[in-house]
Design a protein around this motif. Structure first.
Motif, short mmCIF file in Angstrom:
data_model
loop_
_atom_site.label_atom_id
_atom_site.label_comp_id
_atom_site.label_asym_id
_atom_site.label_seq_id
_atom_site.Cartn_x
_atom_site.Cartn_y
_atom_site.Cartn_z
N PHE A 1 0.82 -1.19 0.00
CA PHE A 1 0.00 0.00 0.00
C PHE A 1 0.86 1.25 0.00
N ALA A 2 0.23 2.33 -0.36
CA ALA A 2 0.92 3.61 -0.30
C ALA A 2 1.31 3.92 1.15
N THR A 3 2.38 4.64 1.31
CA THR A 3 2.81 5.00 2.65
C THR A 3 1.99 6.18 3.15
N PRO A 4 1.89 6.35 4.47
CA PRO A 4 1.11 7.47 5.00
C PRO A 4 1.59 8.82 4.52
N SER A 5 2.86 8.91 4.12
CA SER A 5 3.37 10.20 3.66
C SER A 5 2.85 10.57 2.27
N ALA A 6 2.23 9.62 1.60
CA ALA A 6 1.69 9.89 0.27
C ALA A 6 0.26 9.40 0.20
N GLU B 1 -17.20 -11.35 -8.33
CA GLU B 1 -17.18 -12.51 -9.23
C GLU B 1 -16.75 -12.05 -10.61
N ALA B 2 -16.31 -12.98 -11.43
CA ALA B 2 -15.86 -12.64 -12.78
C ALA B 2 -16.99 -11.98 -13.56
N GLY B 3 -16.69 -10.86 -14.21
CA GLY B 3 -17.66 -10.14 -15.01
C GLY B 3 -18.37 -9.03 -14.28
N ALA B 4 -18.27 -8.99 -12.95
CA ALA B 4 -18.91 -7.92 -12.18
C ALA B 4 -18.09 -6.64 -12.28
N TYR B 5 -18.73 -5.51 -12.07
CA TYR B 5 -18.00 -4.26 -12.00
C TYR B 5 -16.99 -4.33 -10.85
N ALA B 6 -15.83 -3.75 -11.07
CA ALA B 6 -14.79 -3.70 -10.04
C ALA B 6 -15.08 -2.56 -9.08
N ASP B 7 -16.15 -2.73 -8.30
CA ASP B 7 -16.52 -1.81 -7.22
C ASP B 7 -16.14 -2.53 -5.93
N LEU B 8 -15.02 -2.13 -5.32
CA LEU B 8 -14.41 -2.91 -4.25
C LEU B 8 -14.01 -2.04 -3.08
N LEU B 9 -14.07 -2.62 -1.88
CA LEU B 9 -13.62 -1.98 -0.66
C LEU B 9 -12.63 -2.91 0.03
N LEU B 10 -11.56 -2.34 0.58
CA LEU B 10 -10.65 -3.09 1.43
C LEU B 10 -10.78 -2.55 2.84
N LYS C 1 -11.32 5.95 8.55
CA LYS C 1 -10.25 5.21 9.21
C LYS C 1 -10.13 3.78 8.72
N ASN C 2 -11.23 3.14 8.39
CA ASN C 2 -11.25 1.70 8.21
C ASN C 2 -11.37 1.22 6.78
N LEU C 3 -11.67 2.10 5.84
CA LEU C 3 -11.66 1.72 4.42
C LEU C 3 -10.34 2.16 3.82
N LEU C 4 -9.49 1.21 3.53
CA LEU C 4 -8.16 1.53 3.00
C LEU C 4 -8.18 1.70 1.49
N VAL C 5 -9.06 0.95 0.83
CA VAL C 5 -9.21 1.06 -0.62
C VAL C 5 -10.69 1.25 -0.93
N PHE D 1 -9.13 3.65 -8.57
CA PHE D 1 -8.91 3.92 -7.16
C PHE D 1 -9.38 5.33 -6.80
N TYR D 2 -10.29 5.40 -5.85
CA TYR D 2 -10.67 6.69 -5.29
C TYR D 2 -10.05 6.88 -3.92
N LYS D 3 -9.58 5.82 -3.32
CA LYS D 3 -8.85 5.88 -2.07
C LYS D 3 -7.92 4.68 -2.03
N ASN D 4 -6.70 4.89 -1.56
CA ASN D 4 -5.73 3.82 -1.58
C ASN D 4 -4.62 4.17 -0.59
N ILE D 5 -4.83 3.83 0.67
CA ILE D 5 -3.89 4.25 1.68
C ILE D 5 -3.49 3.11 2.60
N GLN D 6 -2.39 3.31 3.31
CA GLN D 6 -1.95 2.41 4.35
C GLN D 6 -2.30 3.05 5.69
N PRO D 7 -2.81 2.25 6.68
CA PRO D 7 -3.13 2.86 7.96
C PRO D 7 -1.91 3.43 8.63
#
Length: 491
Positions: free
Chosen positions: A49-54, A447-456, A473-477, A484-490
């Protein structure tokens, strides 16, 4: 993980801007060379994941659209909630190519050399969530502003709210009244960030019904009188008689409604209709139902009471919004006829609209909330098809608690059932729009073929669903359409 970073114009989202003119790191010279080397045959690369500094955001300096990764990626070392299962699944990777999930495959399967592997650190990957009853144009502004403000200001406020909805992890909404057609178009074309929208357009209402926001001095309305401000704005469409209902229904379909909504009974926020009244005749409902069916979609109704619900069902309505005062007979009828019930967790608590004590709206709110527990129990007892939504109105503070309203559902359901309701079950309701659905691929599932709408999720929402009440705080991706609309490391 590689990331796109830039200025985020959404209030409350503190992300660092990326200054270079190329706008995002996916298209920087370094990343271009990186993907070129991969395509030339280098071994798969593990990324973290991206570092907190970025910190992450997908908006380049001055840009208004997200930028997709430069190539396919594979989420690995994860626990998978696929939107349907009762448990988290181990030993799988999820491969995203373009807008969609290309495969959900065992980790033992060799990964193609050109795919970037993303180490999820054993966190939970789940589908983007769906709010089946939202009002993106009405959620964050007070009612007096919505009735008086310039439409340009309202649209800008709604665009900001749409961005916040997405950043709370809700990648799709069914909008249940409001002029959101322009906002939907702006989101779909990439002008502003936001969830996918299934728009209803204006709620069709009889005179003195839940969608009639005219002032008493506008009554009686002269033949040919101008439309009221709320009708021009597109919140409600007043219609009396079969012919007028049919015309208003067809107008909303012309504008792009994916389903029709009518007011079948009294409402809390409206001024003239007690909760107990039933609105429209069976013939009037049937006109809207037939208009919807002619376009391959369905009609739903705002209704609380048994009489209001039953009249609408007899006319062929396929979904009921609310239903908080229904009885055993209504519940059995909904179940037998396969009619959906879209309930909201209305309680007299911190998420209630703060109407003044002693006001008519406050009394109506209390009447509705007293029936909430019984309605959820009836829905479970009779196995009614049940959707989840929030119906947040007129308050930015309440809209920010969208995830908290989902977590509140554990009062009636197990956490895994709540998560399924907000993903694959709500997606099933969205598919009732048939050919009028704005988006063709599956949603609410991994599943295969679904839109890539995902949360980590940083934690296990199946045992700690309250994590979704604090998405910052709890959704990292947060990924929608493979971007990607959000992509962070805690931190």
């Amino acid at each position: 993980m590689f990331e796109c970073t830039a200025t985020d114009f959404s209030p409350g989202l503190n992300t660092s801007p990326l200054a270079p003119s190329f706008g995002c790191r996916c298209h920087s010279p370094e990343m271009t060379r990186f993907f070129s080397r991969m395509a030339a045959g280098r071994k798969p690369t593990k990324t973290a994941f991206a570092t907190p500094s970025a910190p992450a955001s997908l908006y380049g300096a001055g840009a208004l659209t997200a930028t997709a990764p430069a190539g396919p990626i594979a989420f690995e070392n994860l626990r998978l909630f696929d939107g349907k299962s009762n448990i988290l699944r181990d030993g799988f990777r999820v491969v995203v190519e373009g807008q969609k999930i290309s495969s959900v495959e065992p980790m033992e399967k060799p990964l193609a050399e050109y795919i970037v592997a993303v180490d999820c650190g054993r966190r939970v990957l789940m589908p983007g969530m769906i709010d089946a009853h939202y009002h993106v144009m009405l959620a964050s502004l007070p009612l007096n502003e919505l009735l008086t403000a310039d439409i340009g200001y309202i649209n800008l406020a709604a665009a900001a709210e749409a961005s916040r909805v997405l950043m709370r992890g809700f990648t799709s909404i069914r909008d249940m009244a409001g002029p959101c057609f322009g906002l939907k178009r702006a989101i779909d074309s990439g002008l502003v960030p936001g969830p996918r929208i299934w728009p209803s357009g204006a709620m069709i209402s009889q005179t003195a019904g839940h969608g009639d926001f005219r002032q008493p001095y506008e009554i009686p309305a002269a033949r040919g009188a101008p439309l009221s401000h709320a009708e021009v704005f597109g919140v409600g469409a007043v219609a009396d008689g079969v012919a007028e209902v049919l015309r208003r229904a067809r107008e909303q379909l012309m504008l792009g409604a994916s389903q029709l909504k009518l007011a079948a009974g009294g409402g809390v926020v409206s001024s003239y209709d007690p909760i107990d009244v039933s609105q429209f005749t069976e013939a009037e409902f049937r006109a809207a139902v037939e208009a919807a069916e002619n376009w391959g979609t369905y009609a739903t109704v705002h209704a609380y009471t048994p009489r209001a619900i039953m009249v609408a069902i007899r006319a062929g309505v396929r979904c009921v919004e609310h239903g908080h005062l229904m009885d055993e007979e209504v519940a059995q009828t909904l179940s037998e006829q396969g009619v959906w019930l879209s309930i909201q967790p209305f309680l007299d608590d911190e998420d209630a609209v703060p109407f003044p004590e002693g006001s008519a709206q406050r009394e109506k709110l209390l009447m509705v909330t007293r029936g909430t527990d019984a309605t959820y129990e009836l829905a479970k007892k009779h196995r009614i098809k049940t959707a989840w939504g929030t119906d947040i109105l007129f308050d930015r503070r309440l809209s920010d608690r969208q995830g908290a309203q989902l977590a509140k559902m554990t009062r009636w359901h197990e956490p895994v059932d709540v998560l399924r309701m907000a993903t694959s079950v709500n997606a099933e309701l969205l598919r009732m729009s048939g050919p009028r659905t704005p988006y063709s691929a599956p949603l609410g599932v991994i599943e295969a073929g679904a839109y890539a709408d995902l949360l980590l999720v940083d934690g296990d929402p199946l045992t700690q669903i309250h994590l979704l009440a604090a998405p910052e705080k709890n959704l990292l991706v947060i990924m929608k359409d493979g971007r990607f609309y959000k992509n962070i490391q805690p931190g």
